[in-house]
Structures are given as C-alpha cells and as structure tokens.
Design an enzyme around this catalytic site. Structure first.
Site, PDB file in Angstrom:
ATOM      1  N   PHE A 137       0.873  -1.187   0.000  1.00 49.33           N
ATOM      2  CA  PHE A 137       0.000   0.000   0.000  1.00 49.33           C
ATOM      3  C   PHE A 137       0.899   1.223   0.000  1.00 49.33           C
ATOM      4  O   PHE A 137       1.753   1.367   0.878  1.00 49.33           O
ATOM      5  CB  PHE A 137      -0.896  -0.002   1.243  1.00 49.33           C
ATOM      6  N   ASP A 222       9.142   1.971   1.408  1.00 47.30           N
ATOM      7  CA  ASP A 222       8.060   2.781   1.974  1.00 47.30           C
ATOM      8  C   ASP A 222       8.001   2.475   3.473  1.00 47.30           C
ATOM      9  O   ASP A 222       7.540   1.402   3.887  1.00 47.30           O
ATOM     10  CB  ASP A 222       6.746   2.415   1.276  1.00 47.30           C
ATOM     11  N   LYS A 251       3.149   9.581   8.579  1.00 52.78           N
ATOM     12  CA  LYS A 251       2.426   9.146   9.779  1.00 52.78           C
ATOM     13  C   LYS A 251       3.059   9.697  11.058  1.00 52.78           C
ATOM     14  O   LYS A 251       2.922  10.873  11.343  1.00 52.78           O
ATOM     15  CB  LYS A 251       2.306   7.619   9.810  1.00 52.78           C
TER      16      LYS A 251
HETATM   17  N1  PLP Z   1       2.399   4.035   2.579  1.00 55.31           N
HETATM   18  C1  PLP Z   1       2.037   3.204   3.574  1.00 55.31           C
HETATM   19  C2  PLP Z   1       2.874   2.018   3.879  1.00 55.31           C
HETATM   20  C3  PLP Z   1       0.884   3.464   4.324  1.00 55.31           C
HETATM   21  O1  PLP Z   1       0.522   2.633   5.298  1.00 55.31           O
HETATM   22  C4  PLP Z   1       0.117   4.610   4.007  1.00 55.31           C
HETATM   23  C5  PLP Z   1      -1.126   4.901   4.748  1.00 55.31           C
HETATM   24  O2  PLP Z   1      -1.694   4.082   5.424  1.00 55.31           O
HETATM   25  C6  PLP Z   1       0.546   5.441   2.960  1.00 55.31           C
HETATM   26  C7  PLP Z   1       1.689   5.126   2.268  1.00 55.31           C
HETATM   27  C8  PLP Z   1      -0.235   6.672   2.609  1.00 55.31           C
HETATM   28  O3  PLP Z   1      -0.095   7.589   3.625  1.00 55.31           O
HETATM   29  P1  PLP Z   1      -1.119   8.837   3.722  1.00 55.31           P
HETATM   30  O4  PLP Z   1      -2.439   8.261   4.137  1.00 55.31           O
HETATM   31  O5  PLP Z   1      -0.497   9.716   4.759  1.00 55.31           O
HETATM   32  O6  PLP Z   1      -1.167   9.460   2.384  1.00 55.31           O
END
Ligand code: PLP
Length: 396
Positions: A137, A222, A251
């Site tokens: 994700f 990520d 986050k």
């Molecule tokens: N990358 C990962 C691994 C995530 O868990 C999330 C959100 O849950 C994101 C990217 C996207 O982050 P945002 O919701 O701050 O755009």
C-alpha cells in the site's frame, strides 16, 4: 453536539469514503483515549500508527504551541530553521543524503516515483517501469494507487499512470525476473501494514537489492507505517539485510500533524532539482517543529529497546490465545490471523465495547499498532481485554 447529531452531519455532508465506527474520541493522553461520553479506552491503534509517541506528548504539544504562537509558515520560498533542522535530522538518521518534505505518505510516494522516473530518464529509459509487490500500500493519489496493486482500478479511476509492474510479494525470483533494462525502481513496503502485517522475506529484499545493483534501478522502501520506531529501531531498514536508495516516511513523523518525507542516499540527493517538485505546506515551521519533537521522543534508545521487549511480550501473549492461528510482524507492529470462522470485525467491536481500540485490516486479521510509550501493564491489559473479546458476546 450529541454523537447522534455529529453522525447525522457526517452522513449528510462528508463524502462517504470511510466506514465510521460510531464513537467520537475527544481526549487522549499517552495510550489512553476518552470518548464523548467519558468512557476510557486503551488505544492499540494510535490513529493508524501516527501517535507513536502517545497522544498529546507534552514535548510535541509544547513544540507545536510555541511555534504556532510565533509563526506558522511563510512558504518554501523562504528559509526556515525548523525545516532545515528536520531535513538534517531525517537524513542523518537514515540514508545520509537529501530530503524532500511533504505532508503525507501518498505525497512521499509521489516524490519517490517522480525521482525514480527522472533518474531513469537520465539513464536513457523512455518508458520507465517500477516493480511493486502484491499486497503493498503506497497511498491514495493517482500514482500511488497505480503503485498499489489492490487499488489500481482502471475501471474506476483510469487511465492510471502506466509502468507499474506487480509481482508476488514472497518470490525472490519473480522480483529478479521483473527487473530489466526499463526498470526505474523496485518499490517495497518492508512490512506490509494495510495487507494485515506481512513482513517481506529477507530473500526478497536481497533479491531486489541485487537486481537493482545489476540494472542501475533504485530500491525504494516505503516506511510510512513501519518507520518511526514501530519495529524497535527508528527505521525498519536498520534491521533488514538490504538498504534502500530512497525511503519514504510520514504518519508518526509529524507527531500528529501532517508531515511526510522522501529521503535519499547521497548519490541520489540531486536527482530532483529546481522546479521539479514542490508543496505549499511542506516543511512549515509549525509542522516541522512537531516532527522534530516526534523524532526526538522516538529516537530515544530506551524507548526503542522497550518496543522490542514489549512486542515480544505481546506477541507471546497473542500466540497463546486459542483463537489466534498466526502472529506476524516486528516490534509493536503486529498482526494476528484468527482461526477459521472467527469474524475479526466482530472481535474488534467486542474489544471496543471492553475499552480496547484495535484494527481490522482483513476479515480474519487483527492489527495492533499501539503507541510506543505503553508499558507491560498495558500489554497485559490489552491481552486480557482481547481474550474476553474473543470469548464471546459483547457486554451490554
Ligand atoms: N504508505 C504506507 C505504507 C501506508 O501505510 C500509508 C497509509 O496508510 C501510505 C503510504 C499513505 O499515507 P497517507 O495516508 O499519509 O497518504
């Protein structure tokens, strides 16, 4: 306003993109939350791994309040001490290169994707590809969903940006085979959070690193969810056998305010240059102050050590529960696969009734992302409440 009135307004005016639990939390302190009716909860979700330092940590609150009362921002066209200090701190704690500050995880993904594509164009690749793993994700913007196999729905949002190549998440050979002369990057979420906490095997990470080294592609991690101390080191990659060239964070980085970052090794720090990228709110003094305070709290060695010890305690307790078939994850980023026939959503609702906030990323999976400032007594209380929630009917 009563909770019913809030719910009615939300249902009438907010786009219906979230399934909301009808509870409103109105106050938080450490790992505790209180709802609008005064009921206390133990929070094992931390706003989806945002409040790693605990709710309303005094150092973060003070940093925000002081800076908010002084100057909130003036745009990125002027210097800001907090933004410069934050970039230094993120770079020096991770890949030692340069940092682009932004406001969310999806934006950090966008930056990494743009950087990888631009670097590939510089190597003469006209149609760069990014290899991504099933289950990952990377956010909800149009490029981030293209990089997120489960959300890459051309029928709903197409045409999506082309050039994302999904491969199984547990197959080193599939990663190796997918990397070729057009590959700009391999993008990996080292512990997949939204998928229900699935750590990517060392062999897959090593295969990705080797394939990138051979082809000249970039390895991007990520760490939006698994970073910021969650696994017992400030960054998850510190415990992994392969280091990335580019990393994203968000986050918990902002300590509760919206802050994201894309960071590089020194080699790739000047791929994006003047005019290539930007973001109005990014690195504003007030959000950067929050991030500096959050990094300060979450970098403390004693706290990071306790994450590992508490994670082991919680994981052992989870494994001992009859209804739990499998425990996955690292540190305080844990998922529990439930035995056949047990509805995870019902268990989470039951737990909420008993004052424990947990999350359900899949029909038979529970996810636990508590604030990292919990103690042993909190872990034991969470296990007791969970056992009760698994055991039966919701209390009246
Ligand atoms: N990358 C990962 C691994 C995530 O868990 C999330 C959100 O849950 C994101 C990217 C996207 O982050 P945002 O919701 O701050 O755009």
């Amino acid at each position: 306003m009563s909770i019913e009135e809030t719910r009615a307004l939300d249902e009438r005016y907010a786009m219906p993109t979230y399934p909301r639990t009808p509870v409103e939390f109105v106050r938080g302190e450490g790992a505790r939350l209180w709802d609008s009716e005064g009921k206390e909860y133990l929070d094992f979700f931390a706003g989806l791994s945002v409040h790693n330092a605990g709710h309303c940590h005094p150092r973060i609150v003070e940093a925000i309040a002081d800076q908010a009362a002084t100057l909130m921002g003036t745009s990125n066209l002027y210097l800001s001490e907090n933004a410069a200090l934050l970039a230094e701190r993120i770079a020096n704690s991770s890949l030692l290169g340069r940092v682009f500050l932004c406001n969310s995880g999806a934006e950090a993904s966008e930056c990494a994707i743009k950087l990888a594509r631009k670097y590939a164009h510089g190597r003469g690749i006209d149609s760069p590809e990014i290899v991504v793993l099933d289950g990952a994700f990377h956010g909800r913007t149009i490029a981030a969903i293209a990089a997120t196999p489960k959300l890459a729905r051309d029928d709903l949002f197409g045409p999506l940006p082309a050039g994302f190549v999904p491969v199984p998440r547990d197959d080193p050979d599939a990663v190796r085979d997918a990397v070729g002369k057009n590959t700009a990057a391999v993008m990996i979420e080292p512990i997949q959070g939204e998928a229900g906490i699935h750590p990517i095997a060392d062999e897959v990470l090593v295969a990705a690193r080797e394939a990138c080294d051979e082809s000249g592609a970039l390895l991007v991690y990520d760490e939006v969810q698994c970073g910021m101390g969650r696994t017992g080191t400030l960054w998850a990659f510190e415990q992994l056998p392969a280091r990335p060239d580019v990393m994203t964070a968000a986050k918990a980085l902002g300590g509760g305010l919206p802050v994201g970052a894309c960071v590089t090794t020194p080699e790739y720090g000047e791929v994006l240059t003047l005019g290539d990228h930007g973001s109005t709110f990014a690195g504003a003094p007030v959000t950067a102050a929050a991030a500096l305070a959050s990094l300060g709290v979450l970098s403390e060695p004693a706290l990071l050590e306790s994450v590992t010890a508490l994670g082991n305690r919680f994981s052992t307790g989870l494994t001992a529960l009859d209804a739990v078939e499998e425990v996955r994850g690292r540190g305080l980023m844990l998922g529990a696969g439930l035995a056949d026939g047990i509805d995870a959503a019902a268990v989470a609702a039951n737990a909420l009734d008993r004052g424990l906030v947990i999350n359900v990323p899949g029909p038979s999976t529970l996810r636990f992302l508590p604030p990292l400032v919990i103690g042993e007594a909190d872990v034991d209380e969470a296990l007791e409440k969970l056992e009760a929630a698994l055991g039966g009917d919701a209390p009246s």
